[in-house]
Design an enzyme around this catalytic site. Structure first.
Site, PDB file in Angstrom:
ATOM      1  N   CYS A 199      -2.860   2.177  10.653  1.00  0.00           N
ATOM      2  CA  CYS A 199      -2.615   3.072   9.818  1.00  0.00           C
ATOM      3  C   CYS A 199      -2.798   2.801   8.425  1.00  0.00           C
ATOM      4  O   CYS A 199      -1.948   2.004   7.868  1.00  0.00           O
ATOM      5  CB  CYS A 199      -1.359   3.837  10.262  1.00  0.00           C
ATOM      6  SG  CYS A 199      -0.941   5.173   9.161  1.00  0.00           S
TER       7      CYS A 199
ATOM      8  N   CYS B 171       0.004   4.241   6.214  1.00  0.00           N
ATOM      9  CA  CYS B 171       1.382   3.648   6.403  1.00  0.00           C
ATOM     10  C   CYS B 171       1.260   2.214   5.723  1.00  0.00           C
ATOM     11  O   CYS B 171       2.341   1.967   5.071  1.00  0.00           O
ATOM     12  CB  CYS B 171       1.611   3.572   7.713  1.00  0.00           C
ATOM     13  SG  CYS B 171       1.079   4.732   8.896  1.00  0.00           S
ATOM     14  N   ASP B 172       0.338   1.405   5.836  1.00  0.00           N
ATOM     15  CA  ASP B 172       0.372  -0.075   5.674  1.00  0.00           C
ATOM     16  C   ASP B 172      -0.577  -0.486   4.330  1.00  0.00           C
ATOM     17  O   ASP B 172      -0.276  -1.476   4.021  1.00  0.00           O
ATOM     18  CB  ASP B 172      -0.035  -0.714   6.819  1.00  0.00           C
ATOM     19  CG  ASP B 172       1.298  -0.408   8.089  1.00  0.00           C
ATOM     20  OD1 ASP B 172       2.115  -0.058   7.778  1.00  0.00           O
ATOM     21  OD2 ASP B 172       0.747  -0.611   8.927  1.00  0.00           O
TER      22      ASP B 172
END
Ligand code: NDP
Length: 315
Positions: A139, A142-143
């Site tokens: 992701c 997300c990261d």
């Protein structure tokens, strides 16, 4: 013969990611006395991420697994009964729907909230699993932030990979995009954007053989399938964007779903094609897939369930 024991509840929630727990918080506060089954991965996909910095309410960020413990505690404190167990079969003939757990327990309920999520597809490399959360991620939204100013690689060539490569290109110095064929599956407009981005370097006809590193990702080894040549690319992050699979297989034949298996809900609601069955989170969302959007849709599902039970006087 079915030797399963049967139990009846007014609201059953299947799944324990942000959608399931948020549905539980709302359903419990509406006095529906929900029963929640956690599924195969209690806490869902967030339990395999590290830091979460984009969920409102955590100004200093939080580890994904810790956040899900908080969700669980809040759902339990409101009065949700939480059990470990995996749904294996359903019968939505209704109005009292049936769900089998671990094949030996049947829960009957007029209102079912499906929040079984989706699972990222992985390449299946041992090194990819070992370094998951240590530079390997599925992701970018997300990261990606953790790789600001660094070099990363991404594998995949669909719209998700194109979108994530573009997202990463704004944060990272170079994005090495690994494409297994000589063309991309992504829509033309997304491909054009990728091609026009100077710091995205595409490797055509290339497969990933290994993610290299002991306790953190240091490089990947890729192979050109046309020439047979292997090369090592030094990267700090490796993103896998080869698609997701909604966890919806047990609902096949019962609920409307699209070709990829995502449950179809009536726009603006959580209603599935069967009255009394609601869906929330990634099992019905292939567009946003964020913890906060999943939580929001879990809230919608609980409110829809409460209204349904009220209208039918089933609660
Ligand atoms: P897709 O299934 O569309 O694409 C998956 C990609 O991963 C393909 O390029 C595929 O390669 C590649 N792939 C699969 N397995 C491997 C493997 N083992 N090794 C290397 N590469 C692999 O998934 P997406 O998540 O990209 O998209 C899913 C759906 O969501 C699509 O309908 C898409 O259009 C939609 N979507 C729309 C967006 C938007 O409109 N903004 C954003 C994101 C998704 P190959 O082509 O060779 O099969």
């Amino acid at each position: 013969m079915d030797n399963a024991t049967t139990e009846k509840v007014s609201c059953l929630i299947i799944g324990s990611g942000p959608a399931g727990y948020t549905a539980a918080i709302y359903a419990a506060r509406a006095n529906l006395k929900p029963l929640l089954y956690q599924g195969i991965q209690p806490g869902g996909q967030l339990t395999i991420t590290t830091d979460v910095e984009n969920y409102p309410g955590y100004p200093d960020g939080i580890k994904g697994p810790e956040m899900m413990v908080d969700f669980e505690k809040q759902a339990a404190r409101m009065g949700t009964e939480i059990r470990f167990g995996v749904a294996t079969k359903v019968d939505f003939t209704g109005p009292l729907h049936k769900v089998w757990f671990d094949d030996d327990k049947i829960i009957e309920s007029p209102a079912i909230i499906i929040a079984t999520g989706a699972s990222a597809k992985w390449l299946g490399l041992e090194s990819e699993q070992r370094l998951n959360g240590f530079g390997v991620s599925a992701c970018a939204v997300c990261d990606g932030f953790f790789f600001r100013g660094k070099e990363v690689a991404i594998v995949g060539a669909g719209d998700t990979a194109a979108e994530e490569a573009l997202y990463l290109s704004k944060l990272c110095t170079t994005v090495h995009m690994i494409v297994r064929r000589d063309e991309m599956r992504a829509s033309k407009i997304m491909q054009d954007r990728v091609f026009k981005t100077p710091n995205i370097k595409i490797y055509w006809n290339t497969v990933t053989e290994e993610v290299i590193g002991e306790n953190k990702t240091e490089a990947i080894r890729v192979k050109n399938v046309k020439t047979g040549e292997s090369q090592r690319i030094a990267v700090d992050g490796f993103f896998v964007a080869i698609g997701h699979e909604p966890n919806s297989s047990i609902f096949k034949g019962w609920l409307d779903m699209d070709d990829a298996g995502y449950l179809i809900t009536t726009p603006g609601s959580s209603k599935t094609s069967i009255p009394g069955v609601f869906a929330a989170g990634d099992v019905q969302d292939k567009t946003y897939r964020q913890a906060v959007t999943a939580a929001g849709s879990g809230c919608m599902a609980a409110i829809d369930a409460e209204r349904y039970l009220g209208e039918k006087e089933l609660a």
